[in-house]
Scaffold this motif. Structure first.
Motif, PDB file in Angstrom:
ATOM      1  N   MET B   1       0.859  -1.187   0.000  1.00 31.06           N
ATOM      2  CA  MET B   1       0.000   0.000   0.000  1.00 31.06           C
ATOM      3  C   MET B   1       0.899   1.242   0.000  1.00 31.06           C
ATOM      4  SD  MET B   1      -3.106   0.938   2.573  1.00 31.06           S
ATOM      5  CE  MET B   1      -3.869  -0.641   2.283  1.00 31.06           C
ATOM      6  N   ASN B   2       0.922   1.961  -1.089  1.00 29.12           N
ATOM      7  CA  ASN B   2       1.856   3.065  -1.230  1.00 29.12           C
ATOM      8  C   ASN B   2       1.173   4.386  -0.952  1.00 29.12           C
ATOM      9  OD1 ASN B   2       4.003   1.380  -2.053  1.00 29.12           O
ATOM     10  ND2 ASN B   2       3.002   1.160  -4.028  1.00 29.12           N
ATOM     11  N   LEU B   3       0.897   4.655   0.331  1.00 24.16           N
ATOM     12  CA  LEU B   3       0.234   5.879   0.711  1.00 24.16           C
ATOM     13  C   LEU B   3       1.182   6.722   1.538  1.00 24.16           C
ATOM     14  CD1 LEU B   3      -3.205   4.366   1.741  1.00 24.16           C
ATOM     15  CD2 LEU B   3      -2.632   5.465  -0.408  1.00 24.16           C
ATOM     16  N   ASN B   4       0.954   8.037   1.541  1.00 27.49           N
ATOM     17  CA  ASN B   4       1.750   8.929   2.335  1.00 27.49           C
ATOM     18  C   ASN B   4       1.316   8.811   3.788  1.00 27.49           C
ATOM     19  OD1 ASN B   4       3.580  10.916   2.907  1.00 27.49           O
ATOM     20  ND2 ASN B   4       2.192  12.586   2.379  1.00 27.49           N
ATOM     21  N   CYS B   5       2.242   8.414   4.669  1.00 26.25           N
ATOM     22  CA  CYS B   5       1.905   8.162   6.063  1.00 26.25           C
ATOM     23  C   CYS B   5       2.897   8.878   6.962  1.00 26.25           C
ATOM     24  CB  CYS B   5       1.981   6.669   6.382  1.00 26.25           C
ATOM     25  SG  CYS B   5       0.997   5.632   5.310  1.00 26.25           S
ATOM     26  N   TYR B   6       2.492   9.069   8.210  1.00 18.70           N
ATOM     27  CA  TYR B   6       3.390   9.588   9.214  1.00 18.70           C
ATOM     28  C   TYR B   6       4.236   8.457   9.791  1.00 18.70           C
ATOM     29  CZ  TYR B   6       0.990  14.095   9.425  1.00 18.70           C
ATOM     30  OH  TYR B   6       0.482  15.334   9.131  1.00 18.70           O
ATOM     31  N   PRO B   7       5.448   8.768  10.213  1.00 19.64           N
ATOM     32  CA  PRO B   7       6.220   7.769  10.971  1.00 19.64           C
ATOM     33  C   PRO B   7       5.430   7.355  12.196  1.00 19.64           C
ATOM     34  CG  PRO B   7       7.604   9.616  10.310  1.00 19.64           C
ATOM     35  CD  PRO B   7       6.191   9.999   9.974  1.00 19.64           C
ATOM     36  N   CYS B   8       5.444   6.081  12.483  1.00 19.24           N
ATOM     37  CA  CYS B   8       4.550   5.533  13.505  1.00 19.24           C
ATOM     38  C   CYS B   8       5.309   4.523  14.357  1.00 19.24           C
ATOM     39  CB  CYS B   8       3.364   4.877  12.790  1.00 19.24           C
ATOM     40  SG  CYS B   8       1.985   4.452  13.846  1.00 19.24           S
ATOM     41  N   TYR B  17      -0.675   1.975  18.799  1.00 24.27           N
ATOM     42  CA  TYR B  17       0.277   2.680  17.951  1.00 24.27           C
ATOM     43  C   TYR B  17       0.174   4.170  18.226  1.00 24.27           C
ATOM     44  CZ  TYR B  17       0.111  -1.800  15.564  1.00 24.27           C
ATOM     45  OH  TYR B  17       0.154  -3.148  15.286  1.00 24.27           O
ATOM     46  N   LYS B  70      -3.771  11.862   5.335  1.00 25.84           N
ATOM     47  CA  LYS B  70      -2.505  11.289   5.783  1.00 25.84           C
ATOM     48  C   LYS B  70      -2.694  10.562   7.112  1.00 25.84           C
ATOM     49  CE  LYS B  70       2.403  12.395   6.077  1.00 25.84           C
ATOM     50  NZ  LYS B  70       3.436  13.443   5.891  1.00 25.84           N
ATOM     51  N   TRP B  77      -2.144   1.837   7.826  1.00 28.11           N
ATOM     52  CA  TRP B  77      -0.894   1.091   7.974  1.00 28.11           C
ATOM     53  C   TRP B  77      -0.829   0.357   9.304  1.00 28.11           C
ATOM     54  CZ3 TRP B  77       2.454  -1.219   5.174  1.00 28.11           C
ATOM     55  CH2 TRP B  77       2.616  -0.796   3.852  1.00 28.11           C
ATOM     56  N   THR B  78      -1.402   0.935  10.344  1.00 26.83           N
ATOM     57  CA  THR B  78      -1.412   0.212  11.616  1.00 26.83           C
ATOM     58  C   THR B  78      -2.307  -1.017  11.511  1.00 26.83           C
ATOM     59  OG1 THR B  78      -3.264   1.382  12.700  1.00 26.83           O
ATOM     60  CG2 THR B  78      -1.068   2.389  12.858  1.00 26.83           C
ATOM     61  N   ARG B  80      -2.586  -2.891   8.886  1.00 27.83           N
ATOM     62  CA  ARG B  80      -1.736  -3.890   8.233  1.00 27.83           C
ATOM     63  C   ARG B  80      -0.707  -4.453   9.209  1.00 27.83           C
ATOM     64  NH1 ARG B  80       1.793  -3.049   2.692  1.00 27.83           N
ATOM     65  NH2 ARG B  80       1.964  -5.259   2.181  1.00 27.83           N
ATOM     66  N   GLU B  81      -0.152  -3.558  10.016  1.00 19.17           N
ATOM     67  CA  GLU B  81       0.846  -3.991  10.992  1.00 19.17           C
ATOM     68  C   GLU B  81       0.213  -4.898  12.041  1.00 19.17           C
ATOM     69  OE1 GLU B  81       3.899  -3.209  10.409  1.00 19.17           O
ATOM     70  OE2 GLU B  81       4.925  -3.755  12.272  1.00 19.17           O
ATOM     71  N   PHE B  84      -0.378  -8.255  10.682  1.00 18.65           N
ATOM     72  CA  PHE B  84       0.863  -9.013  10.500  1.00 18.65           C
ATOM     73  C   PHE B  84       1.183  -9.790  11.771  1.00 18.65           C
ATOM     74  CE2 PHE B  84       4.974  -9.935   8.700  1.00 18.65           C
ATOM     75  CZ  PHE B  84       5.802 -10.049   9.795  1.00 18.65           C
TER      76      PHE B  84
END
Lengths: 51, 162
Positions: B1-8, B17, B70, B77-78, B80-81, B84
């Motif tokens: 997933m190629n999205l603009n995200c904040y460092p997390c 998170y 964003k 993304w969290t 997905r994490e 995982f």
């Protein structure tokens, strides 16, 4: 200034871990959790761990 | 997933998170929580602003930091994490308001092909039945699981897994 570079952690399983003990032992969004439980109740049975 | 995200960052159990949103209102700490619902393998996704001065969530303000997409990408993304580290679990989500739910629905629809490479998403329109996510339907709640578990999840939703 925001960076548009893809963070290194974006690969699954690679997100850095930090101490978040300040969140331990509590539910941060109790009202939202309660709402979720009400919606899900007709579809899922309670875990045996809860009895 | 190629999205603009904040460092997390994740906690040790990958059930919470945190990241910082930067926008017109400055730096705002955000926390994402995956709380066990009490139903086997089902976790509720919720996120919001964390007020460090009171060490608690601040539910009373609408941040409007100008970066909601964003923020949502980072939350995605969290998911997905979390999946995982907890591949057998289900994640439930709904918005605290109708407009937020609509925003989630749009975000899922916009990225559905990418999402479905790894996951299966179910939506519920009136909380009385679930179906696999169809673009254009007005879902009010969402359930996400890994796609290899699709049949088992569907059986549970149909109350067939007794």
């Amino acid at each position: 200034m925001e960076s548009t570079a893809k963070p290194r952690f974006m690969k699954p399983g690679k997100m850095p871990v930090k101490d978040m003990s300040y969140l331990d032992g509590r539910v941060l969004f109790p009202e939202k959790l309660k709402k979720a439980q009400e919606i899900l109740a007709p579809f899922f049975s309670k875990s045996k761990e809860c009895t | 997933m190629n999205l603009n995200c904040y460092p997390c960052f994740a906690n040790e159990t990958h059930s919470a998170y945190e990241f910082t949103s930067y926008g017109t209102k400055g730096a705002v700490k955000k926390v994402v929580e995956y709380a066990w619902t009490g139903f086997d393998g089902v976790y509720n996704l919720a996120f919001g602003d964390f007020d460090e001065s009171v060490n608690n969530i601040n539910d009373l303000i609408v941040t409007n930091n100008g970066d909601c997409l964003k923020v949502l990408s980072t939350v995605a993304w969290t998911v997905r994490e979390f999946m995982f580290w907890h591949p057998e679990e289900l994640v439930f989500a709904t918005g605290s308001t109708d407009s937020r739910t609509r925003l989630y629905r749009i975000g899922i629809a916009s990225n559905l092909a990418e999402i479905q490479k790894e996951f299966v998403i179910f939506g519920s329109t009136k909380c009385d039945a679930w179906e696999e996510f169809i673009i254009g339907n007005d879902y009010i709640s969402f359930l996400v699981g890994r796609k290899e578990n699709k049949e088992a999840i569907w059986n549970r939703l149909q109350n067939l897994d007794l």
